[in-house]
Design a protein around this motif. Sequence first.
Motif, PDB file in Angstrom:
ATOM      1  N   SER A  87      15.216  -9.520 -17.163  1.00  0.00           N
ATOM      2  CA  SER A  87      14.871 -10.348 -16.000  1.00  0.00           C
ATOM      3  C   SER A  87      15.297  -9.679 -14.705  1.00  0.00           C
ATOM      4  CB  SER A  87      15.477 -11.740 -16.123  1.00  0.00           C
ATOM      5  OG  SER A  87      16.877 -11.692 -15.992  1.00  0.00           O
ATOM      6  N   VAL A  88      16.500  -9.137 -14.655  1.00  0.00           N
ATOM      7  CA  VAL A  88      16.914  -8.459 -13.420  1.00  0.00           C
ATOM      8  C   VAL A  88      16.171  -7.140 -13.261  1.00  0.00           C
ATOM      9  CG1 VAL A  88      18.927  -7.222 -14.366  1.00  0.00           C
ATOM     10  CG2 VAL A  88      18.871  -7.851 -11.965  1.00  0.00           C
ATOM     11  N   GLY A  89      15.943  -6.437 -14.354  1.00  0.00           N
ATOM     12  CA  GLY A  89      15.269  -5.142 -14.264  1.00  0.00           C
ATOM     13  C   GLY A  89      13.827  -5.256 -13.814  1.00  0.00           C
ATOM     14  N   LEU A  90      13.070  -6.149 -14.445  1.00  0.00           N
ATOM     15  CA  LEU A  90      11.664  -6.296 -14.075  1.00  0.00           C
ATOM     16  C   LEU A  90      11.499  -6.943 -12.703  1.00  0.00           C
ATOM     17  CD1 LEU A  90      10.168  -7.320 -17.530  1.00  0.00           C
ATOM     18  CD2 LEU A  90       9.971  -5.116 -16.367  1.00  0.00           C
ATOM     19  N   GLY A  91      12.409  -7.874 -12.353  1.00  0.00           N
ATOM     20  CA  GLY A  91      12.350  -8.482 -11.021  1.00  0.00           C
ATOM     21  C   GLY A  91      12.589  -7.457  -9.927  1.00  0.00           C
ATOM     22  N   CYS A  92      13.564  -6.581 -10.126  1.00  0.00           N
ATOM     23  CA  CYS A  92      13.851  -5.548  -9.118  1.00  0.00           C
ATOM     24  C   CYS A  92      12.787  -4.454  -9.124  1.00  0.00           C
ATOM     25  CB  CYS A  92      15.233  -4.960  -9.359  1.00  0.00           C
ATOM     26  SG  CYS A  92      16.558  -6.107  -8.930  1.00  0.00           S
ATOM     27  N   TRP A  93      12.194  -4.197 -10.257  1.00  0.00           N
ATOM     28  CA  TRP A  93      11.100  -3.220 -10.295  1.00  0.00           C
ATOM     29  C   TRP A  93       9.917  -3.746  -9.477  1.00  0.00           C
ATOM     30  CZ3 TRP A  93       8.301  -1.352 -15.380  1.00  0.00           C
ATOM     31  CH2 TRP A  93       7.470  -0.286 -15.079  1.00  0.00           C
ATOM     32  N   ALA A  94       9.561  -5.015  -9.689  1.00  0.00           N
ATOM     33  CA  ALA A  94       8.466  -5.606  -8.919  1.00  0.00           C
ATOM     34  C   ALA A  94       8.802  -5.654  -7.434  1.00  0.00           C
ATOM     35  CB  ALA A  94       8.172  -7.013  -9.442  1.00  0.00           C
ATOM     36  N   SER A  95      10.048  -5.973  -7.121  1.00  0.00           N
ATOM     37  CA  SER A  95      10.474  -6.016  -5.726  1.00  0.00           C
ATOM     38  C   SER A  95      10.395  -4.643  -5.081  1.00  0.00           C
ATOM     39  CB  SER A  95      11.903  -6.555  -5.656  1.00  0.00           C
ATOM     40  OG  SER A  95      12.371  -6.582  -4.338  1.00  0.00           O
ATOM     41  N   GLY A  96      10.869  -3.625  -5.773  1.00  0.00           N
ATOM     42  CA  GLY A  96      10.809  -2.260  -5.245  1.00  0.00           C
ATOM     43  C   GLY A  96       9.388  -1.771  -5.088  1.00  0.00           C
ATOM     44  N   TYR A  97       8.524  -2.129  -6.020  1.00  0.00           N
ATOM     45  CA  TYR A  97       7.116  -1.742  -5.910  1.00  0.00           C
ATOM     46  C   TYR A  97       6.461  -2.418  -4.706  1.00  0.00           C
ATOM     47  CZ  TYR A  97       2.274  -0.834  -7.103  1.00  0.00           C
ATOM     48  OH  TYR A  97       0.973  -0.432  -7.062  1.00  0.00           O
ATOM     49  N   GLY A  98       6.788  -3.692  -4.485  1.00  0.00           N
ATOM     50  CA  GLY A  98       6.249  -4.405  -3.328  1.00  0.00           C
ATOM     51  C   GLY A  98       6.732  -3.801  -2.020  1.00  0.00           C
ATOM     52  N   MET A  99       8.021  -3.457  -1.959  1.00  0.00           N
ATOM     53  CA  MET A  99       8.560  -2.811  -0.763  1.00  0.00           C
ATOM     54  C   MET A  99       7.870  -1.474  -0.511  1.00  0.00           C
ATOM     55  SD  MET A  99      12.638  -3.226  -1.018  1.00  0.00           S
ATOM     56  CE  MET A  99      13.474  -4.775  -0.959  1.00  0.00           C
ATOM     57  N   ALA A 100       7.705  -0.706  -1.575  1.00  0.00           N
ATOM     58  CA  ALA A 100       7.077   0.610  -1.435  1.00  0.00           C
ATOM     59  C   ALA A 100       5.629   0.488  -0.975  1.00  0.00           C
ATOM     60  CB  ALA A 100       7.148   1.369  -2.762  1.00  0.00           C
ATOM     61  N   SER A 101       4.902  -0.468  -1.524  1.00  0.00           N
ATOM     62  CA  SER A 101       3.507  -0.655  -1.123  1.00  0.00           C
ATOM     63  C   SER A 101       3.405  -1.059   0.340  1.00  0.00           C
ATOM     64  CB  SER A 101       2.841  -1.725  -1.985  1.00  0.00           C
ATOM     65  OG  SER A 101       2.820  -1.329  -3.324  1.00  0.00           O
ATOM     66  N   PHE A 102       4.267  -1.973   0.764  1.00  0.00           N
ATOM     67  CA  PHE A 102       4.255  -2.406   2.159  1.00  0.00           C
ATOM     68  C   PHE A 102       4.631  -1.263   3.094  1.00  0.00           C
ATOM     69  CE2 PHE A 102       6.670  -4.021   5.805  1.00  0.00           C
ATOM     70  CZ  PHE A 102       5.648  -4.684   6.466  1.00  0.00           C
ATOM     71  N   LEU A 103       5.716  -0.552   2.770  1.00  0.00           N
ATOM     72  CA  LEU A 103       6.158   0.528   3.652  1.00  0.00           C
ATOM     73  C   LEU A 103       5.186   1.697   3.660  1.00  0.00           C
ATOM     74  CD1 LEU A 103       9.986   0.481   3.023  1.00  0.00           C
ATOM     75  CD2 LEU A 103       8.797  -0.028   5.160  1.00  0.00           C
ATOM     76  N   LYS A 104       4.487   1.911   2.554  1.00  0.00           N
ATOM     77  CA  LYS A 104       3.475   2.965   2.539  1.00  0.00           C
ATOM     78  C   LYS A 104       2.375   2.648   3.543  1.00  0.00           C
ATOM     79  CE  LYS A 104       0.214   5.381  -0.419  1.00  0.00           C
ATOM     80  NZ  LYS A 104      -0.409   5.461  -1.730  1.00  0.00           N
ATOM     81  N   GLN A 105       1.902   1.407   3.536  1.00  0.00           N
ATOM     82  CA  GLN A 105       0.880   1.015   4.504  1.00  0.00           C
ATOM     83  C   GLN A 105       1.432   1.065   5.927  1.00  0.00           C
ATOM     84  OE1 GLN A 105      -0.807  -2.756   3.438  1.00  0.00           O
ATOM     85  NE2 GLN A 105      -1.565  -2.015   1.477  1.00  0.00           N
ATOM     86  N   TYR A 106       2.669   0.671   6.088  1.00  0.00           N
ATOM     87  CA  TYR A 106       3.293   0.695   7.413  1.00  0.00           C
ATOM     88  C   TYR A 106       3.427   2.136   7.906  1.00  0.00           C
ATOM     89  CZ  TYR A 106       6.380  -0.874  11.150  1.00  0.00           C
ATOM     90  OH  TYR A 106       6.924  -1.151  12.367  1.00  0.00           O
ATOM     91  N   ASN A 107       3.871   3.028   7.028  1.00  0.00           N
ATOM     92  CA  ASN A 107       4.048   4.435   7.421  1.00  0.00           C
ATOM     93  C   ASN A 107       2.717   5.113   7.729  1.00  0.00           C
ATOM     94  OD1 ASN A 107       6.849   4.435   7.219  1.00  0.00           O
ATOM     95  ND2 ASN A 107       6.807   4.978   5.054  1.00  0.00           N
ATOM     96  N   GLU A 108       1.649   4.696   7.055  1.00  0.00           N
ATOM     97  CA  GLU A 108       0.332   5.289   7.291  1.00  0.00           C
ATOM     98  C   GLU A 108      -0.397   4.649   8.467  1.00  0.00           C
ATOM     99  OE1 GLU A 108      -1.629   4.861   3.540  1.00  0.00           O
ATOM    100  OE2 GLU A 108      -0.541   6.542   2.640  1.00  0.00           O
TER     101      GLU A 108
END
Length: 167
Positions: A87-108
Amino acid sequence: MTVDPELLTGLGAALSIFLTAFGSAIASSHSGIFALRSKEDKMGYVPLMQAGILAVYGIIVGILLTGKLRGEITAKDGYRYLSAGLSVGLGCWASGYGMASFLKQYNEGKATVVDGAEAPSGDQQEPLIPPTGHVVYPPFKKLVFVMISLELIGFYGFVVSLFLLWD
């Protein structure tokens, strides 16, 4: 076939650390690019620190799970501890993926806002090709609010795992 509860607990500890570190690494890579490009001096590192917190959740749960290996563990407890790590592992994986997707769009430059003067009104249509040189980024406070909202996904997984570890 018998289930080894110690193995399930060890897998829960390993998966909690591995998956949270993976989510944190994904988010940290895009947060690092944001920090390097940021015009805000020290504030540019806030998303990077938020991404690092995801791994801390996994370390805490991993340490708690390895502490459970010292006592008597039933098969039911083993499954519960594996679920806590997942539960903690998959929740943080999804959270990190969401952060990365948002910041990728922001950086581009894709996460932009339209100025009031450029906003279409009434019958006007938005141009197919946006004008060049008019990239307006959202204010830093809005960026941090979005990042906090994305980090809460991992925090919710952390809270669920603590409830699962509660004896």
